[in-house]
Scaffold this motif. Structure first.
Motif, mmCIF file in Angstrom:
data_model
loop_
_atom_site.group_PDB
_atom_site.id
_atom_site.type_symbol
_atom_site.label_atom_id
_atom_site.label_comp_id
_atom_site.label_asym_id
_atom_site.label_seq_id
_atom_site.Cartn_x
_atom_site.Cartn_y
_atom_site.Cartn_z
ATOM 1 N N ALA A 201 0.801 -1.226 0.000
ATOM 2 C CA ALA A 201 0.000 0.000 0.000
ATOM 3 C C ALA A 201 0.840 1.286 0.000
ATOM 4 C CB ALA A 201 -0.968 0.002 1.177
ATOM 5 N N PRO A 202 1.914 1.396 0.822
ATOM 6 C CA PRO A 202 2.703 2.640 0.789
ATOM 7 C C PRO A 202 3.248 2.966 -0.597
ATOM 8 C CG PRO A 202 3.288 1.348 2.716
ATOM 9 C CD PRO A 202 2.408 0.491 1.866
ATOM 10 N N ARG A 203 3.778 1.948 -1.301
ATOM 11 C CA ARG A 203 4.329 2.189 -2.638
ATOM 12 C C ARG A 203 3.226 2.582 -3.625
ATOM 13 N NH1 ARG A 203 9.289 1.360 -4.414
ATOM 14 N NH2 ARG A 203 9.842 0.151 -2.556
ATOM 15 N N GLU A 204 2.037 2.007 -3.467
ATOM 16 C CA GLU A 204 0.920 2.376 -4.340
ATOM 17 C C GLU A 204 0.523 3.832 -4.114
ATOM 18 O OE1 GLU A 204 -2.191 -0.398 -3.640
ATOM 19 O OE2 GLU A 204 -1.116 -2.087 -4.569
ATOM 20 N N HIS A 205 0.541 4.271 -2.851
ATOM 21 C CA HIS A 205 0.239 5.671 -2.536
ATOM 22 C C HIS A 205 1.252 6.599 -3.195
ATOM 23 C CE1 HIS A 205 -3.190 5.830 0.152
ATOM 24 N NE2 HIS A 205 -2.742 4.786 0.820
ATOM 25 N N VAL A 206 2.505 6.195 -3.157
ATOM 26 C CA VAL A 206 3.552 7.014 -3.762
ATOM 27 C C VAL A 206 3.330 7.129 -5.272
ATOM 28 C CG1 VAL A 206 6.028 7.162 -4.258
ATOM 29 C CG2 VAL A 206 5.242 6.518 -1.972
ATOM 30 N N GLU A 207 3.013 6.018 -5.924
ATOM 31 C CA GLU A 207 2.783 6.044 -7.374
ATOM 32 C C GLU A 207 1.596 6.946 -7.706
ATOM 33 O OE1 GLU A 207 4.697 4.904 -9.727
ATOM 34 O OE2 GLU A 207 6.088 4.108 -8.216
ATOM 35 N N ASN A 208 0.538 6.871 -6.918
ATOM 36 C CA ASN A 208 -0.618 7.743 -7.136
ATOM 37 C C ASN A 208 -0.244 9.209 -6.964
ATOM 38 O OD1 ASN A 208 -2.328 5.589 -7.629
ATOM 39 N ND2 ASN A 208 -2.972 5.404 -5.496
ATOM 40 N N PHE A 209 0.559 9.476 -5.939
ATOM 41 C CA PHE A 209 1.015 10.835 -5.663
ATOM 42 C C PHE A 209 1.793 11.394 -6.854
ATOM 43 C CE2 PHE A 209 4.323 13.735 -4.200
ATOM 44 C CZ PHE A 209 3.645 14.610 -3.366
#
Length: 247
Positions: A201-209
């Motif tokens: 989840a943290p890496r997915e948030h970063v990609e979305n950001f």
């Protein structure tokens, strides 16, 4: 801001915000009757910055750091005289020496996240308040940052948030920096939250950001990209106004 989490109610966010700021916790703020007594008798000028008793005078004589005068802090922040006095009373209760170092800051912060490890995120937050990078946060540092968060313009608040995410202070946010931020937030929230958080989840948030913020796709987010993207996002703009009347 990172990942655009769901917007909570204004009341819930206010209560959480006051808990997270070490000197605005409920036990740090005097009762209404005590506040009236303090505010009526406080001189707020050096050396008796907020001394309303012999005990206060003695305590203030032992501090490592005495704050600037009331008038100067009023000019530098957007707080009123009474707000500054109440904030200082809370700060002095938590930090009798007049300053808080990183370890103390992390200790205070950890009390509100017993289910997780808040130390890394607390370090990032401490560095954002420690604007002169001397390893300590004074009352002036604290109220200056708080004034921006609570009373600053939208640009002021977004600039403060950008500075928090720009860990090495080089003027841009990298994916590595944002991933460190996101991991620290997940660590702080703990592994046993509901619903359970997925490891990726943290890496997915970063990609979305970065999909949203990195306009020219060069792998970094500049302050210009950050401000432009945030100002076009209705959810972020609403979140910027949630704490307008916290104090």
């Amino acid at each position: 801001l990172p990942g655009n989490p769901p917007v909570q109610t204004k009341k819930a966010l206010k209560q959480r915000f006051l808990k997270l700021l070490p000197c605005c916790r409920p036990k740090s703020i005097p009762s209404l009757s005590e506040s009236k007594t303090v505010l009526a008798s406080a001189t707020f000028s050096s050396p008796g910055f907020l001394a309303d008793s012999v005990e206060d005078e003695f305590e203030l004589s032992t501090v490592c750091h005495r704050p600037e005068g009331l008038e100067q802090l009023q000019e530098q922040t957007k707080f009123t005289r009474k707000e500054l006095q109440v904030l200082y009373r809370g700060f002095k209760n938590e930090c009798p020496s007049g300053i808080v170092n990183e370890e103390n800051f992390k200790q205070i912060y950890s009390q509100f996240f017993p289910q997780g490890d808040s130390s890394t995120y607390a370090t990032f937050l401490f560095n954002a308040f420690d604007t002169d990078h001397d390893g300590s946060v004074s009352f002036e540092d604290f109220v200056s940052g708080l004034s921006i968060i609570l009373r600053g313009t939208i640009d002021d608040r977004l600039n403060w948030a950008f500075n928090l995410y720009d860990l090495n202070k080089d003027g841009c946010i990298t994916k590595e920096e944002m991933l460190d931020i996101m991991k620290s937030i997940y660590d702080m929230m703990g592994k046993y939250t509901y619903p359970a958080m997925r490891e990726e989840a943290p890496r997915e948030h970063v990609e979305n950001f970065f999909q949203k913020m990195d306009r020219n796709k060069d792998g970094v987010v500049t302050i210009e990209e950050f401000l432009e993207s945030c100002q076009k996002d209705e959810n972020i703009m609403r979140s910027m106004q949630l704490f307008d009347s916290v104090i």
